[in-house]
Every structure is written in structure tokens, then in C-alpha cells.
Design a protein around this motif. Structure first.
Motif, short mmCIF file in Angstrom:
data_model
loop_
_atom_site.label_atom_id
_atom_site.label_comp_id
_atom_site.label_asym_id
_atom_site.label_seq_id
_atom_site.Cartn_x
_atom_site.Cartn_y
_atom_site.Cartn_z
N ILE A 161 0.84 -1.20 0.00
CA ILE A 161 0.00 0.00 0.00
C ILE A 161 0.87 1.25 0.00
N HIS A 162 1.89 1.26 0.85
CA HIS A 162 2.75 2.43 0.97
C HIS A 162 3.49 2.72 -0.33
N ARG A 163 3.91 1.69 -1.04
CA ARG A 163 4.72 1.87 -2.25
C ARG A 163 3.89 2.11 -3.51
N ALA A 164 2.59 2.01 -3.41
CA ALA A 164 1.74 2.23 -4.58
C ALA A 164 1.88 3.66 -5.10
N ARG A 165 1.91 3.80 -6.40
CA ARG A 165 2.00 5.13 -7.00
C ARG A 165 0.62 5.72 -7.22
N ARG A 166 -0.15 5.10 -8.11
CA ARG A 166 -1.48 5.62 -8.45
C ARG A 166 -2.60 4.60 -8.21
N ARG A 167 -2.27 3.29 -8.29
CA ARG A 167 -3.35 2.31 -8.25
C ARG A 167 -3.01 1.14 -7.35
N LEU A 168 -4.06 0.70 -6.62
CA LEU A 168 -4.02 -0.51 -5.81
C LEU A 168 -5.16 -1.41 -6.22
N TRP A 169 -4.90 -2.72 -6.26
CA TRP A 169 -5.92 -3.73 -6.47
C TRP A 169 -6.02 -4.57 -5.20
N LEU A 170 -7.23 -4.86 -4.77
CA LEU A 170 -7.45 -5.74 -3.63
C LEU A 170 -8.57 -6.70 -3.96
N HIS A 171 -8.27 -8.00 -3.94
CA HIS A 171 -9.29 -9.05 -4.06
C HIS A 171 -9.33 -9.79 -2.74
N SER A 172 -10.44 -9.65 -2.02
CA SER A 172 -10.58 -10.25 -0.70
C SER A 172 -12.04 -10.61 -0.49
N ARG A 173 -12.31 -11.84 -0.09
CA ARG A 173 -13.70 -12.28 0.03
C ARG A 173 -14.49 -11.42 1.00
N PHE A 192 -2.67 6.63 1.51
CA PHE A 192 -2.83 6.44 0.07
C PHE A 192 -4.08 7.14 -0.45
N VAL A 193 -5.21 6.92 0.18
CA VAL A 193 -6.47 7.42 -0.38
C VAL A 193 -6.67 8.91 -0.15
N THR A 194 -5.93 9.50 0.80
CA THR A 194 -6.12 10.94 1.05
C THR A 194 -5.03 11.79 0.42
N ALA A 195 -4.12 11.19 -0.35
CA ALA A 195 -3.08 11.96 -1.03
C ALA A 195 -3.72 12.94 -2.01
N ARG A 196 -3.06 14.05 -2.25
CA ARG A 196 -3.67 15.10 -3.06
C ARG A 196 -3.77 14.75 -4.53
N HIS A 197 -2.83 13.96 -5.06
CA HIS A 197 -2.92 13.64 -6.47
C HIS A 197 -3.79 12.41 -6.68
N ASP A 198 -4.17 12.18 -7.95
CA ASP A 198 -5.12 11.13 -8.29
C ASP A 198 -4.61 9.76 -7.89
N LYS A 199 -5.47 9.03 -7.15
CA LYS A 199 -5.17 7.66 -6.78
C LYS A 199 -6.45 6.85 -6.88
N GLN A 200 -6.29 5.53 -6.99
CA GLN A 200 -7.46 4.68 -7.12
C GLN A 200 -7.21 3.35 -6.44
N LEU A 248 -2.15 -6.01 -4.89
CA LEU A 248 -1.01 -5.60 -5.71
C LEU A 248 -1.11 -4.12 -6.04
N ASN A 249 0.01 -3.55 -6.44
CA ASN A 249 0.05 -2.14 -6.80
C ASN A 249 0.68 -1.95 -8.17
N ASP A 250 0.88 -0.71 -8.55
CA ASP A 250 1.45 -0.39 -9.86
C ASP A 250 2.95 -0.16 -9.78
N ALA A 251 3.60 -0.67 -8.73
CA ALA A 251 5.06 -0.61 -8.60
C ALA A 251 5.70 -1.99 -8.76
N GLY A 252 4.88 -2.98 -9.15
CA GLY A 252 5.40 -4.32 -9.33
C GLY A 252 5.42 -5.15 -8.07
N ASP A 253 4.66 -4.75 -7.03
CA ASP A 253 4.60 -5.47 -5.76
C ASP A 253 3.31 -6.27 -5.68
#
Length: 300
Positions: A161-173, A192-200, A248-253
């Protein structure tokens, strides 16, 4: 905070600056024996130095030939501004350039969360070094890591979560009670979600009604920031049969669990070739799932 730069330096050329920072942090501030501040490894280590706008040294760290990161120090007046993170990233890059398979370190206990946010996983019991409590931590550079405990699960989740740039994916039942509501994870999510630039943050769940009844902390953030956090519930029978979980995030993690209600799984930091197939799979599931608009109106 004045602009600064972080650069790799040789001990022979920059030893005065390196030891000035370490002396002020370790000896004067923390009370460590001055004889322990230097050792025979210094000349053969890779060193990094943070300099302020006037060229004054404000932080340092080193990487030993065996992959151990140590002597991380930032002057008190400069903490909390990302200097430690920049130093650590420079040491990770030095490790990659040297072809090291993994890096390890002894983190002072108050700094464990800092290193965890950068993908270092705790291992083994706490121990004392130079009169200060420490934790062994490790980060693989070229392979996946096994996640076997809740402590490791919280650490890798926080890092992704910390290393995500713009996007995070979470699949959890059902939003992983005991993991996603852990304080370090919650802090990383809020950041992550309260950062000023666009995130999702895209969240795929299996039982929206059960999640609504449980009142997971993530739902409160969703209500406040519906343009940042998007929820969908699986609809296709094939997707409903999925037992796995993935972050997962958009930093390859990524952190993947074959059995989603358990925390053991595999993870990696900065390995986009391994992360990309998981993202492609989540995108297909997302496209087939329905929007959970009813979660916007929860009274929580």
C-alpha cells in the motif's frame, strides 16, 4: 525543508561527513559507545550520503558486501521528510547494481514499521545489539518471498500500500479481518487514499452484505472517498468459486494467497513480471463484477 540530494560515495573520500552524521546520531543522541560507531567493514561497504541544499551532510547509510544494510542515520532536525526512505532506496539500488539476491538488516525496534513500509520482512525473535532492541529483517531483490505469519502478512500488506504510486488492487472475500484492520495497514491506506494527487483503490469482494454487517474500517473510507475507492462484488459463477486473495500495486509489488481465508502466501517487491499476470486476472474479474452502490449508504 530545503532541497537535498542523496548520492553514493566512497568511504575514503567522504569518511569525515559519514562519521560526523553517525557520531551525532548514534553516540551523542543514542548514547552508543563511540568505539562501536566505526568498524573494519567501513572501507569495503557501499555508502550513501544525504546532503542539504548547502552541501551539508544530514543522513547516511551503508551496504556491506554480504547484503547487510546498516548505520542508517538521519539528523534529528531532518527526520520526517522522507530522507531515510531516500537513503534506503539508494542502498537498495546499490544492491541491485552489485547483483545481490537479497538485502538484510538489524532494525532498531522503533524503526521496524519504517523498514516494513519499504518491503523488508521481519524474521526471528527480537534481540539486543549495542544495548538497543533490534529485529532482523530481509528483502529479496530477485525472487518471491514466502509469507508464513501474521507479522509478515501485516508487513508486506503495509509495504504494498505504501509503495503504490497511483493504483491498488485488492481481491478479498470479506476484507480480511485481522489484516486490513491492523493499525499499520490502516495508516498506509489512509495515507494512500487521502493523497492530493489522483489515486485509485479497486476492491473486489464476494459478499457485500456480510461486509456491510461487519462494518469493516475500509467501508468508512469508501463512504468518504467514493471517487478514490471503488467496490465491486463478483457476479460470474467462475469468479465466485475463486478461493484466493490478492493485493497488488502499480510498482510491481504483490501478495497472493491461494487460500484467501489464510494469511500464508507469496509476495514480491518490485517484480513487475511476476505481478502483471495477477493484475490481468483481477482486471478480468473486475470487468465481470457488479458495482456495490448499496455500500455507499451504510450508516457506519
Amino acid at each position: 525543508m530545503s532541497p537535498l540530494r542523496v548520492q553514493q560515495v566512497s568511504h575514503a573520500e567522504a569518511h569525515v561527513a559519514i562519521h560526523d552524521v553517525r557520531q551525532r546520531v548514534f553516540v551523542q543522541e543514542q548514547g552508543i559507545d563511540a568505539a562501536l560507531e566505526r568498524d573494519a567493514l567501513d572501507p569495503v561497504c557501499a555508502h550513501v550520503l544525504a546532503l542539504d541544499a548547502d552541501g551539508h551532510p544530514v543522513g547516511t547509510g551503508r551496504l556491506a558486501p554480504d547484503g547487510r544494510i546498516g548505520r542508517m542515520a538521519v539528523l534529528a532536525a531532518y527526520r520526517g521528510h522522507g530522507i531515510g526512505e531516500a537513503l534506503l532506496e539508494a542502498l537498495v539500488q546499490a544492491g541491485r547494481q552489485l547483483g545481490l539476491a537479497e538485502l538484510h538488516l538489524h532494525a532498531q525496534l522503533p524503526a521496524r514499521d519504517f523498514y516494513a513500509r519499504q518491503g523488508f520482512l521481519p524474521e526471528g525473535p527480537e534481540f539486543e545489539e549495542a544495548g538497543i532492541g533490534h529485529q532482523q529483517m530481509r528483502r529479496r531483490l530477485q525472487a518471491v518471498s514466502a509469507i508464513d505469519s501474521r507479522v509478515e502478512a501485516v508487513a508486506i500488506t503495509t509495504a504494498i500500500i505504501h509503495r503504490a504510486r497511483r493504483r491498488l488492487w485488492l481481491h478479498s472475500r470479506q476484507l480480511d479481518p485481522g489484516l486490513l484492520d491492523a493499525p499499520p495497514v490502516q495508516a498506509a491506506l489512509r495515507r494512500f487514499v487521502t493523497a492530493r494527487h489522483d489515486k485509485q483503490l479497486r476492491v473486489i469482494v464476494h459478499d457485500a452484505a456480510a461486509i456491510a454487517s461487519a462494518g469493516a474500517p475500509l467501508l468508512a473510507l469508501f463512504q468518504r472517498l467514493p471517487s478514490v475507492i471503488q467496490f465491486r462484488e463478483v457476479a460470474d459463477p467462475i469468479d465466485r468459486a475463486l478461493a484466493s486473495a490478492c493485493l497488488l500495486n502499480d510498482a510491481g509489488d504483490f501478495y497472493f494467497r491461494l487460500i484467501g481465508h489464510r494469511l500464508d502466501g507469496e509476495s514480491a517487491i518490485a517484480l513487475p513480471a511476476r505481478s502483471q499476470p495477477f493484475e490481468q486476472q483481477l482486471q478480468r474479474v473486475w470487468d465481470r463484477s457488479r458495482e456495490c452502490s448499496e455500500l455507499r449508504a451504510l450508516g457506519i
